[in-house]
Design an enzyme around this catalytic site. Structure first.
Site, PDB file in Angstrom:
ATOM      1  N   GLU A 120     -11.662   7.970   4.293  1.00 47.31           N
ATOM      2  CA  GLU A 120     -10.874   7.001   3.519  1.00 47.31           C
ATOM      3  C   GLU A 120     -11.778   5.819   3.200  1.00 47.31           C
ATOM      4  O   GLU A 120     -12.429   5.269   4.098  1.00 47.31           O
ATOM      5  CB  GLU A 120      -9.662   6.533   4.319  1.00 47.31           C
ATOM      6  CG  GLU A 120      -8.727   5.696   3.453  1.00 47.31           C
ATOM      7  CD  GLU A 120      -7.781   4.820   4.256  1.00 47.31           C
ATOM      8  OE1 GLU A 120      -6.713   4.482   3.729  1.00 47.31           O
ATOM      9  OE2 GLU A 120      -8.114   4.443   5.401  1.00 47.31           O
ATOM     10  N   ASP A 127     -10.178   7.526   8.926  1.00 45.30           N
ATOM     11  CA  ASP A 127      -9.497   6.298   8.536  1.00 45.30           C
ATOM     12  C   ASP A 127     -10.488   5.155   8.277  1.00 45.30           C
ATOM     13  O   ASP A 127     -11.380   4.910   9.102  1.00 45.30           O
ATOM     14  CB  ASP A 127      -8.561   5.913   9.695  1.00 45.30           C
ATOM     15  CG  ASP A 127      -7.571   4.841   9.336  1.00 45.30           C
ATOM     16  OD1 ASP A 127      -6.705   5.107   8.489  1.00 45.30           O
ATOM     17  OD2 ASP A 127      -7.653   3.741   9.913  1.00 45.30           O
ATOM     18  N   ASP A 165      -6.257  13.356  11.632  1.00 42.25           N
ATOM     19  CA  ASP A 165      -6.644  11.996  11.250  1.00 42.25           C
ATOM     20  C   ASP A 165      -7.539  11.462  12.359  1.00 42.25           C
ATOM     21  O   ASP A 165      -7.179  11.542  13.535  1.00 42.25           O
ATOM     22  CB  ASP A 165      -5.387  11.131  11.134  1.00 42.25           C
ATOM     23  CG  ASP A 165      -5.466  10.153   9.990  1.00 42.25           C
ATOM     24  OD1 ASP A 165      -6.470   9.427   9.936  1.00 42.25           O
ATOM     25  OD2 ASP A 165      -4.541  10.104   9.170  1.00 42.25           O
ATOM     26  N   HIS A 192       1.082   7.916   2.719  1.00 40.22           N
ATOM     27  CA  HIS A 192       1.967   7.052   3.505  1.00 40.22           C
ATOM     28  C   HIS A 192       1.694   5.563   3.273  1.00 40.22           C
ATOM     29  O   HIS A 192       2.397   4.730   3.828  1.00 40.22           O
ATOM     30  CB  HIS A 192       1.784   7.386   4.983  1.00 40.22           C
ATOM     31  CG  HIS A 192       0.386   7.116   5.457  1.00 40.22           C
ATOM     32  ND1 HIS A 192      -0.697   7.838   4.995  1.00 40.22           N
ATOM     33  CD2 HIS A 192      -0.120   6.185   6.290  1.00 40.22           C
ATOM     34  CE1 HIS A 192      -1.799   7.355   5.539  1.00 40.22           C
ATOM     35  NE2 HIS A 192      -1.478   6.350   6.333  1.00 40.22           N
ATOM     36  N   ASP A 193       0.662   5.236   2.496  1.00 39.24           N
ATOM     37  CA  ASP A 193       0.298   3.830   2.282  1.00 39.24           C
ATOM     38  C   ASP A 193       0.744   3.272   0.935  1.00 39.24           C
ATOM     39  O   ASP A 193       0.443   2.121   0.613  1.00 39.24           O
ATOM     40  CB  ASP A 193      -1.225   3.663   2.379  1.00 39.24           C
ATOM     41  CG  ASP A 193      -1.707   3.784   3.814  1.00 39.24           C
ATOM     42  OD1 ASP A 193      -0.908   3.574   4.736  1.00 39.24           O
ATOM     43  OD2 ASP A 193      -2.893   4.117   4.009  1.00 39.24           O
TER      44      ASP A 193
END
Ligand code: NOJ
Length: 563
Positions: free
Chosen positions: A256, A202, A99, A328-329
Site C-alpha cells: 500500500e 500496509d 495483511d 475499507h478505507d
C-alpha cells in the site's frame, strides 16, 4: 511484451472480516462466516482473497493495530479455523493473501509493553525520543499523524515520547533496528510456512524515517513531516531485505503506497528491480476530492482519465500495479463516482471502466452487489449523530476540523459522505432482519437499503450487478491479451462525461471500452467513430444498441479480432 505472471491475471476479493459474515451469531463477522461463503466467493470468478487483519488486536483501528502477529483475534476464530479456511480456499483454487501491518503495532503488543519497560531486546523496537522544552513535555518534533493530531504520545512510565504516524494506540516500529526487521521476517515466514500466498503490506512506503527526525513544513495542516518518512532514506534497502524472505516461496507482495506517483512507483515495482510486485496507489481515488475524501469536490471525470492515462502509459511497459475502486478505507464508489439514483447502471459502468485496465484487479466485499454509503443524515433527529460512527480516523478528522472552526453541521455533512465507516457496514446477504448478517444486534449499522440491495436478490436477477461482475471477470480472462496485457490508448481526453479507450494486444486485436460516466444522456454520434467495423459487442450496461443517445451510465465493450 509484458512478462506474464499468475498474480497479474488475478482478481482479488477483499474481506474486511468484521463485517463480512457472522458465523456464530454474536454480531461480529468471523472465520466461520467466511467458511460458509467460500463457494460464493469462488462463484464470482475471483482467484484470491485478501484478508484485512485477522490477528489479535484491541481493534482501536479495527485490526490495523496488531497485538499478536501469529494468532487470530478470538472474535474472528482460532488459528485452526484459519487453517481450515486456507485449506478449503486452496482446494477451490483460491489463493490467500494476508495483511501485513509492519509500520506499527498495537500499544498492547508484548514488544511495546517490554519496550516501555526498556526490557531487552525491545528497548529500541519503537521510535522513542526525549521531549523538548524545560520539563521535557513538548513533542520531539512537529510531525502530525495521518489521523490528525500530534504524531507523538508521551509515555509516563518510560518518560519519553513515542512516534505514531496513525492513532496513538499504533506506535511505529523502528525498522532501523535490525532486530525489528528480523522479528518481522519471522512473522512473514510463519504465515508463508502455513501456506499463505502473499501479503498486502500496509503503508509500506512509510517504514523508513529520516535520520534526526527533522521538523516538517509548518504549513502542512495534516500529515506534517510526511516528506521525512514517505519513501524515506532506507526504504529500498529494507524492502529488498523483506523481499529476500519470499524467494523461497511462490508468493507475492502488494504494497500500500499513499502519495505514490507512477514515476516513484517505478523505483519499487520495476521489472528489473522488484522490491514489490505491485502497489495500491491512490491518485485515481482523488477525482472527487483534494487528496482525501473529506476535502470534497464534484466528481471530475477529466481528472480521473488523466490519472488513469498517466499510470497506464507510464507504468505498464516496465512494471505492474493494482486496479481497485473500493476498499475499507473509502466510501462506496457508487455514492462517489456513480449515482445512487442509477445504482445498478452506474455500478456496471464503473465496473467496466476499471476492469479492462492493465493491473491486478481488486474487488471489495459488497462492491459486487452495489452496496452504497450509509448516509448518517437519515438517522432520527435529536439523536447524537456521532454515536453512529465507529472509525478512529473519523473522530480524529472531526476534532481537527472543530479546531479549525468549521461548524458542527458542516463537519457532520462531510463525514456523512467521506467517512471510512461508509464502507464498513455489514455485507447485505438477504432481506431478513440485519440483512442476514446475524440475528442479534450487529456490531455496526446495517445499511437500511438491504431489503432491495442484497446478495439473495442479486442472485435471482440475471441483470444484477452481481451477475454482471461474474460475466466481466470471465471476459477479463478470456480477452486477457488485450484486457490485462494490452496497450492503453485513450480518446476524448477532455470530454466531461465520456470515457473511451482501447486496449490493444500485441497481435493487434483490441478491446474498445465506451462509457458515459454521468447521469446526462450523451448523443451517440460522439462515440460512433470509435466502434471499429467488424467489432463484436461483448458486454453492455443496457440491452440494445446505443441508438441515438447514450443513456445515463451507458457503456459497452467491443472486441475487434486481428484483421
Ligand atoms: C492503511 C489501512 O488500509 C487503514 O485501514 C489503516 O487505518 C492505516 N493503514 C493504518 O494502519
Amino acid at each position: 511484451m509484458e512478462e506474464r505472471k499468475w498474480f497479474k491475471e488475478m482478481s482479488v476479493y477483499q474481506i474486511w472480516p468484521r463485517s463480512f459474515c457472522d458465523g456464530n451469531d454474536d454480531g461480529i463477522g468471523d472465520l466461520k462466516g467466511v467458511l460458509k461463503k467460500l463457494d460464493y466467493i469462488k462463484s464470482l470468478g475471483v482467484d484470491a482473497i485478501w484478508f484485512s487483519p485477522l490477528y489479535v488486536s484491541p481493534q482501536a483501528d479495527y485490526g490495523y493495530d496488531i497485538a499478536d502477529y501469529c494468532d487470530i483475534n478470538p472474535e474472528y476464530g482460532t488459528i485452526e479455523e484459519f487453517k481450515e479456511v486456507l485449506d478449503r480456499a486452496h482446494a477451490l483454487g483460491l489463493k490467500i493473501i494476508m495483511d501485513l501491518v509492519i509500520n506499527h503495532t498495537s500499544d498492547k503488543h508484548e514488544w511495546f509493553k517490554k519496550s516501555v519497560k526498556r526490557e531487552e531486546p525491545y528497548t529500541d523496537f519503537y521510535i522513542w525520543r526525549k521531549g523538548r522544552g524545560k520539563n521535557g513535555k513538548k513533542a520531539p518534533n512537529n510531525w502530525m499523524s495521518t489521523f490528525p493530531g500530534s504524531a507523538w504520545e508521551y509515555n509516563e512510565e518510560r518518560g519519553e515520547f513515542y512516534l505514531h504516524l496513525y492513532a496513538k494506540e499504533q506506535p511505529d516500529l523502528n525498522h532501523d533496528n535490525p532486530k525489528v526487521r528480523e522479528a518481522i521476517k519471522n512473522v512473514m515466514r510463519f504465515w508463508l510456512d502455513m501456506g499463505v500466498d502473499g501479503f498486502r503490506e500496509d503503508v509500506i512506503t512509510q517504514i523508513s524515517k529520516a535520520e534526526g527526525l527533522p521538523n516538517g513544513s509548518p504549513f502542512m495542516p495534516a500529515s506534517r513531516g510526511l516528506s521525512h518518512y514517505d519513501c524515506g532514506p532506507h526504504i529500498h534497502e529494507y524492502l529488498a531485505e523483506y523481499r529476500e524472505v519470499l524467494k523461497d516461496y511462490d508468493a507475492f507482495q502488494v504494497g500500500e503506497a499513499p502519495f505514490m506517483t507512477p514515476k516513484k512507483a517505478l523505483t519499487f515495482v520495476n521489472e528489473n528491480k522488484k522490491e514489490l510486485d505491485m502497489m495500491i496507489s491512490f491518485q485515481h481515488m482523488e477525482a472527487d476530492c483534494i487528496m482525501i475524501e473529506w476535502m470534497h469536490l464534484p466528481f471530475n471525470l477529466v481528472k480521473l482519465k488523466k490519472t488513469y492515462n498517466n499510470w497506464q502509459t507510464m507504468l505498464f511497459h516496465r512494471a505492474w500495479n493494482v486496479n481497485y475502486l473500493e476498499n475499507h478505507d473509502h466510501a462506496r464508489i457508487i455514492s462517489r463516482y456513480g449515482s445512487e439514483k442509477y445504482r445498478v447502471e452506474s455500478g456496471k459502468c464503473l465496473a467496466l471502466m476499471y476492469s479492462f485496465l492493465s493491473g491486478t484487479h481488486f474487488l471489495y466485499q459488497g462492491q459486487e452487489i452495489g452496496m452504497t454509503s450509509l448516509h448518517y443524515d437519515k438517522y432520527p433527529k435529536g439523536s447524537n449523530p456521532w454515536t453512529q460512527f465507529k472509525d478512529v480516523s473519523t473522530f480524529c478528522v472531526r476534532d481537527l476540523m472543530r479546531k479549525f472552526g468549521f461548524s458542527e453541521k458542516h463537519i457532520l455533512k462531510v463525514a456523512t459522505t467521506a467517512a471510512r465507516d461508509n464502507a464498513r457496514t455489514p455485507v447485505q446477504w438477504d432481506s431478513t432482519p440485519n440483512a442476514g448478517f446475524c440475528s442479534c444486534e450487529p456490531w455496526f449499522t446495517v445499511n437500511p437499503n438491504y431489503k432491495e440491495v442484497n446478495v439473495e436478490a442479486a442472485e435471482k436477477d440475471p441483470k444484477s450487478l452481481l451477475n454482471f461482475y461474474r460475466k466481466l471477470l470471465a471476459l477479463r480472462k478470456e480477452y486477457k491479451d488485450a484486457a490485462i496485457y494490452g496497450e492503453f490508448r485513450i480518446h476524448l481526453k477532455k470530454h466531461k462525461h465520456l470515457f473511451v479507450y482501447d486496449k490493444v494486444a500485441e497481435d493487434g486485436s483490441k478491446l474498445t471500452v465506451i462509457l458515459n460516466v454521468s447521469e446526462k444522456p450523451v448523443p451517440c454520434k460522439k462515440v460512433k467513430k470509435f466502434i471499429p467495423a467488424g467489432a463484436k459487442e461483448i458486454i453492455s450496461v443496457y440491452d440494445g444498441s446505443f441508438a441515438e443517445l447514450m443513456r445515463p451510465y451507458a457503456g459497452k465493450v467491443y472486441y475487434t479480432p486481428v484483421k
